[in-house]
Write a protein that holds these residues in place. Structure first.
Motif, PDB file in Angstrom:
ATOM      1  N   ALA A  15       0.824  -1.205   0.000  1.00  0.00           N
ATOM      2  CA  ALA A  15       0.000   0.000   0.000  1.00  0.00           C
ATOM      3  C   ALA A  15       0.858   1.255   0.000  1.00  0.00           C
ATOM      4  N   LEU A  16       1.946   1.226   0.746  1.00  0.00           N
ATOM      5  CA  LEU A  16       2.798   2.406   0.864  1.00  0.00           C
ATOM      6  C   LEU A  16       3.462   2.771  -0.457  1.00  0.00           C
ATOM      7  N   HIS A  17       3.997   1.788  -1.175  1.00  0.00           N
ATOM      8  CA  HIS A  17       4.662   2.164  -2.418  1.00  0.00           C
ATOM      9  C   HIS A  17       3.657   2.437  -3.533  1.00  0.00           C
ATOM     10  N   THR A  18       2.421   1.951  -3.370  1.00  0.00           N
ATOM     11  CA  THR A  18       1.366   2.332  -4.318  1.00  0.00           C
ATOM     12  C   THR A  18       1.036   3.812  -4.151  1.00  0.00           C
ATOM     13  N   THR A  19       0.972   4.257  -2.909  1.00  0.00           N
ATOM     14  CA  THR A  19       0.716   5.669  -2.624  1.00  0.00           C
ATOM     15  C   THR A  19       1.907   6.530  -3.002  1.00  0.00           C
ATOM     16  N   HIS A  20       3.105   6.026  -2.728  1.00  0.00           N
ATOM     17  CA  HIS A  20       4.326   6.799  -2.969  1.00  0.00           C
ATOM     18  C   HIS A  20       5.319   5.922  -3.734  1.00  0.00           C
ATOM     19  N   ALA A  22       8.030   6.316  -5.193  1.00  0.00           N
ATOM     20  CA  ALA A  22       9.468   6.517  -4.982  1.00  0.00           C
ATOM     21  C   ALA A  22      10.025   5.590  -3.911  1.00  0.00           C
ATOM     22  N   LEU A  23       9.159   4.992  -3.113  1.00  0.00           N
ATOM     23  CA  LEU A  23       9.617   4.050  -2.082  1.00  0.00           C
ATOM     24  C   LEU A  23       9.985   2.693  -2.676  1.00  0.00           C
ATOM     25  N   ALA A  24       9.366   2.333  -3.787  1.00  0.00           N
ATOM     26  CA  ALA A  24       9.479   0.980  -4.346  1.00  0.00           C
ATOM     27  C   ALA A  24      10.917   0.483  -4.521  1.00  0.00           C
ATOM     28  N   PRO A  25      11.869   1.289  -5.038  1.00  0.00           N
ATOM     29  CA  PRO A  25      13.231   0.779  -5.251  1.00  0.00           C
ATOM     30  C   PRO A  25      13.962   0.378  -3.967  1.00  0.00           C
ATOM     31  N   TYR A  26      13.464   0.831  -2.819  1.00  0.00           N
ATOM     32  CA  TYR A  26      14.150   0.570  -1.551  1.00  0.00           C
ATOM     33  C   TYR A  26      13.575  -0.637  -0.804  1.00  0.00           C
ATOM     34  N   ILE A  27      12.513  -1.205  -1.330  1.00  0.00           N
ATOM     35  CA  ILE A  27      11.880  -2.351  -0.671  1.00  0.00           C
ATOM     36  C   ILE A  27      12.516  -3.652  -1.159  1.00  0.00           C
ATOM     37  N   TYR A  32      13.829 -13.605   6.157  1.00  0.00           N
ATOM     38  CA  TYR A  32      12.652 -14.189   6.792  1.00  0.00           C
ATOM     39  C   TYR A  32      11.443 -14.162   5.861  1.00  0.00           C
ATOM     40  N   GLY A  33      11.668 -13.705   4.622  1.00  0.00           N
ATOM     41  CA  GLY A  33      10.577 -13.647   3.653  1.00  0.00           C
ATOM     42  C   GLY A  33       9.651 -12.469   3.851  1.00  0.00           C
ATOM     43  N   THR A  34      10.145 -11.447   4.558  1.00  0.00           N
ATOM     44  CA  THR A  34       9.327 -10.277   4.871  1.00  0.00           C
ATOM     45  C   THR A  34       9.801  -9.065   4.073  1.00  0.00           C
ATOM     46  N   LYS A  35       8.852  -8.300   3.549  1.00  0.00           N
ATOM     47  CA  LYS A  35       9.210  -7.068   2.858  1.00  0.00           C
ATOM     48  C   LYS A  35       9.675  -6.026   3.866  1.00  0.00           C
ATOM     49  N   THR A  36      10.763  -5.335   3.548  1.00  0.00           N
ATOM     50  CA  THR A  36      11.294  -4.329   4.447  1.00  0.00           C
ATOM     51  C   THR A  36      12.163  -3.354   3.649  1.00  0.00           C
ATOM     52  N   ILE A  37      12.824  -2.447   4.366  1.00  0.00           N
ATOM     53  CA  ILE A  37      13.823  -1.565   3.761  1.00  0.00           C
ATOM     54  C   ILE A  37      15.078  -1.609   4.619  1.00  0.00           C
ATOM     55  N   ASP A  38      16.149  -1.040   4.129  1.00  0.00           N
ATOM     56  CA  ASP A  38      17.377  -0.915   4.912  1.00  0.00           C
ATOM     57  C   ASP A  38      17.258   0.350   5.757  1.00  0.00           C
ATOM     58  N   ALA A  44      16.247   5.696   2.036  1.00  0.00           N
ATOM     59  CA  ALA A  44      15.150   4.735   2.167  1.00  0.00           C
ATOM     60  C   ALA A  44      14.194   5.142   3.282  1.00  0.00           C
ATOM     61  N   VAL A  45      14.747   5.580   4.408  1.00  0.00           N
ATOM     62  CA  VAL A  45      13.922   5.994   5.546  1.00  0.00           C
ATOM     63  C   VAL A  45      13.134   7.255   5.196  1.00  0.00           C
ATOM     64  N   LEU A  46      13.774   8.173   4.476  1.00  0.00           N
ATOM     65  CA  LEU A  46      13.077   9.391   4.055  1.00  0.00           C
ATOM     66  C   LEU A  46      11.877   9.052   3.172  1.00  0.00           C
ATOM     67  N   GLU A  47      12.086   8.172   2.201  1.00  0.00           N
ATOM     68  CA  GLU A  47      10.984   7.805   1.309  1.00  0.00           C
ATOM     69  C   GLU A  47       9.897   7.028   2.058  1.00  0.00           C
ATOM     70  N   LEU A  48      10.284   6.219   3.041  1.00  0.00           N
ATOM     71  CA  LEU A  48       9.292   5.527   3.863  1.00  0.00           C
ATOM     72  C   LEU A  48       8.441   6.540   4.620  1.00  0.00           C
TER      73      LEU A  48
END
Length: 285
Positions: A15-20, A22-27, A32-38, A44-48
């Motif tokens: 949902a977050l990268h659909t809204t924004h 610019a976050l997508a490249p950092y995910i 553990y098979g979980t979506k996250t960022i560094d 990455a934190v700024l875009e989150l």
């Protein structure tokens, strides 16, 4: 987290990268098979943060100057929700007036207060760069312009004087004070954070915060003690004075100061993830 905090569930990165976008490249998907960022990657934190503010709080845009603090929004929202619990239940929450001391370039507390509860907020800071950036963040979202005012504190000897004007009343004040006593201590703390995040040793040290955000002479204890002393002059203009306290061991010194003034005070504990936090609140009867 506070039960009213919308961030009690893990981040919905889809949902977050659909809204924004610019976050997508950092995910990425971790081991553990979980979506996250560094979370050691400042960009990455700024875009989150931008994604969170756009998706959950309907902010048009939000930015901070390079090297300024990029706040963890779930924890900042917790402070807002706990302050709401302090307020008189007979008070219309949409009529609440709050003051953020040291609003910073990110202006996060006034934004959250306005968007979660419809509060009217004033943010004050002594540094012109922070004031300019905070004002830009307010102006970026038209709905915030009538809810948030940014003021420049021109005298570093004062915390409330020059900001709380004659005839004004605030239901609460809030503050995230500089918590280190020196640049050296702040540097040591940052290195420990990087170690905890298992960041490469080759990574260039980046405080993610300016001097006024991370340290001041005497650290948070002296700053909050000054705040307590100076609050006396504004006791009829503020309902609750509050401030975050990063180190639990500092509370005893603050209690001593408050007990001298014979004022009601309480400490509200907060937690999110593995992080423990708290804020102290006091008022004059």
């Amino acid at each position: 987290m506070h039960p009213n905090n919308i961030h009690n569930s893990p981040y919905d990165f889809e949902a977050l990268h659909t809204t924004h976008p610019a976050l997508a490249p950092y995910i990425f998907v971790n081991t553990y098979g979980t979506k996250t960022i560094d979370f050691a990657d400042n960009r990455a934190v700024l875009e989150l943060n931008k994604a969170i503010l756009k998706h959950y709080y309907h902010i048009t845009d939000w930015n901070i100057p390079k090297h300024y603090l990029c706040p963890p929004i779930p924890g900042r929202a917790d402070y807002i929700h706990h302050i709401a619990d302090l307020l008189d239940k007979n008070t219309n929450l949409s009529k609440i007036q709050g003051l953020d001391i040291g609003v910073g370039a990110n202006c996060i507390y006034p934004i959250l207060g306005a968007q979660i509860y419809g509060w009217n907020m004033v943010g004050a800071d002594i540094h012109t760069i922070a004031v300019t950036s905070a004002l830009a963040n307010v102006n970026a979202t038209p709905d915030l312009k009538d809810k948030i005012e940014i003021r420049h504190q021109k005298d570093n000897a004062h915390i409330f004087e020059g900001i709380i004007l004659s005839g004004e009343y605030y239901h609460f004040t809030m503050c995230n004070p500089p918590f280190h006593a020196s640049k050296e201590i702040a540097s040591k703390g940052t290195l420990q954070k990087l170690k905890n995040l298992q960041v490469s040793k080759s990574l260039k040290l980046n405080f993610g915060g300016q001097a006024n955000e991370l340290w001041c002479n005497g650290g948070e204890t002296l700053f909050i003690k000054r705040m307590i002393k100076q609050s006396v002059a504004f006791k009829t203009q503020v309902g609750w004075f509050t401030s975050l306290v990063s180190k639990k061991e500092n509370l005893i010194k603050l209690y001593k100061q408050l007990n001298k003034l014979k004022v009601e005070h309480r400490t509200i504990e907060m937690s999110y993830g593995n992080k423990q936090s708290r804020f102290i609140a006091w008022r004059f009867e």
